[in-house]
Scaffold this active site. Sequence first.
Site, PDB file in Angstrom:
ATOM      1  N   PRO A  24       0.852  -1.196   0.000  1.00  0.00           N
ATOM      2  CG  PRO A  24       0.113  -0.940   2.199  1.00  0.00           C
ATOM      3  CD  PRO A  24       0.860  -1.874   1.297  1.00  0.00           C
ATOM      4  CB  SER A  26      -0.205   7.519   0.668  1.00  0.00           C
ATOM      5  OG  SER A  26      -1.135   8.565   0.630  1.00  0.00           O
ATOM      6  CD  GLN A  78      -2.220   0.328   4.984  1.00  0.00           C
ATOM      7  OE1 GLN A  78      -1.980   1.483   4.664  1.00  0.00           O
ATOM      8  NE2 GLN A  78      -1.264  -0.579   5.164  1.00  0.00           N
ATOM      9  CB  CYS A 108       1.800   5.554   7.523  1.00  0.00           C
ATOM     10  SG  CYS A 108       2.080   7.083   6.588  1.00  0.00           S
ATOM     11  CG  ASN A 208       7.288  -3.339   2.896  1.00  0.00           C
ATOM     12  OD1 ASN A 208       6.803  -2.358   3.432  1.00  0.00           O
ATOM     13  ND2 ASN A 208       7.625  -3.324   1.630  1.00  0.00           N
ATOM     14  N   GLY A 209      10.457  -3.801   2.491  1.00  0.00           N
ATOM     15  CA  GLY A 209      11.569  -2.861   2.589  1.00  0.00           C
ATOM     16  C   GLY A 209      12.740  -3.264   1.724  1.00  0.00           C
ATOM     17  CG  ASP A 210      15.800  -1.325   1.394  1.00  0.00           C
ATOM     18  OD1 ASP A 210      15.124  -0.334   1.050  1.00  0.00           O
ATOM     19  OD2 ASP A 210      16.670  -1.284   2.284  1.00  0.00           O
ATOM     20  NE  ARG A 233      10.828   3.398  -0.435  1.00  0.00           N
ATOM     21  CZ  ARG A 233      12.039   3.661   0.036  1.00  0.00           C
ATOM     22  NH1 ARG A 233      12.563   4.858  -0.165  1.00  0.00           N
ATOM     23  NH2 ARG A 233      12.727   2.760   0.692  1.00  0.00           N
TER      24      ARG A 233
END
Length: 336
Positions: A24, A26, A78, A108, A208-210, A233
Amino acid sequence: MPIDLEAPIAIGPVVARNRVFLAPMSGISDAPFRKLAYGHGAGLVVSEMIASREFCEAHAESRKRAARHDGQGPLMLQLAGREARWMGEAARIAEGEGADIIDINMGCPAKKVTGGLSGSALMRDLDHAVTLIEATVAAVTVPVTLKMRLGWDDRSINAPELARRAEAAGVRMITVHGRTRAQFYEGTADWRAVAAVRAATSLPLVVNGDIADRTSAQAALEASRADAVMVGRAACGRPWLAGAVAGQGTGIPDAAAIGAYVIAHYEAMLAHYGEETGVRHARKHLGWYLDVHASHVNDISARKGTILRERDAETVKQHLAVLFAEAASGVRSMAA
């Protein structure tokens, strides 16, 4: 033994077709983007964060964030908030409107969210966080999941405790971004720290992350002992990335096709938001597409600026068609 990224995974009665999910985000993971990502093979796609009270009060933006497009698989919405009554009521409404999974945002890091005591700020008060979880779980029959960070900062790494309490409260899956709130998106995600959450709960665990490719996905799974990964991202300008990481690779456009692909995405956003709003919302996506796929074009910086400032949708499409045609020609000439 490495996790099979292509294997399905169950979240309560809902089965995700593989173990690579779109995060998710934004302003990014809206219905048009989710439809693309799922069409390319993502296992699950998650909506943008939806403010629970605004959703209950039927604010237009919050309802737009919850919109479903055909072909995006299970609808996973979410919710964010700080009051149990609004979280529960928003979850109830979401289920009534077709949500298959309700995800709770406790990760977040944005100041406008944590300043309102939502998002990752809830990790500073686990007793209160659990009341929100309990209210959400009690309001619905569909699975409720939770997304969090490692903690507020390095002195308060409490994700394992929150995971234990969330499981006891009825949560069916947990996602952990391997950074603290204090890190925002700086530094490197600590996948090994997520392993402490694995030790604390038997629930399906998502790291999650990288995560940007199959190599980083497998490394994250090995370090965290998680069951699935979530791509965030790195998917900007690459809606197909989650599917590619999962080994699907469905319909990834080549250099000759990327221009038509971007214009089709642009048109979908205009249809979703209306032209005036859609032109504005689409700018960030167009910027990423240009950065990723047309950075080698002559005078790209100035031409990108012209496109992102333009208010007329037809003019934008004309510029895009010309620019991506040049980009494809440049790729072919470099390959020759």
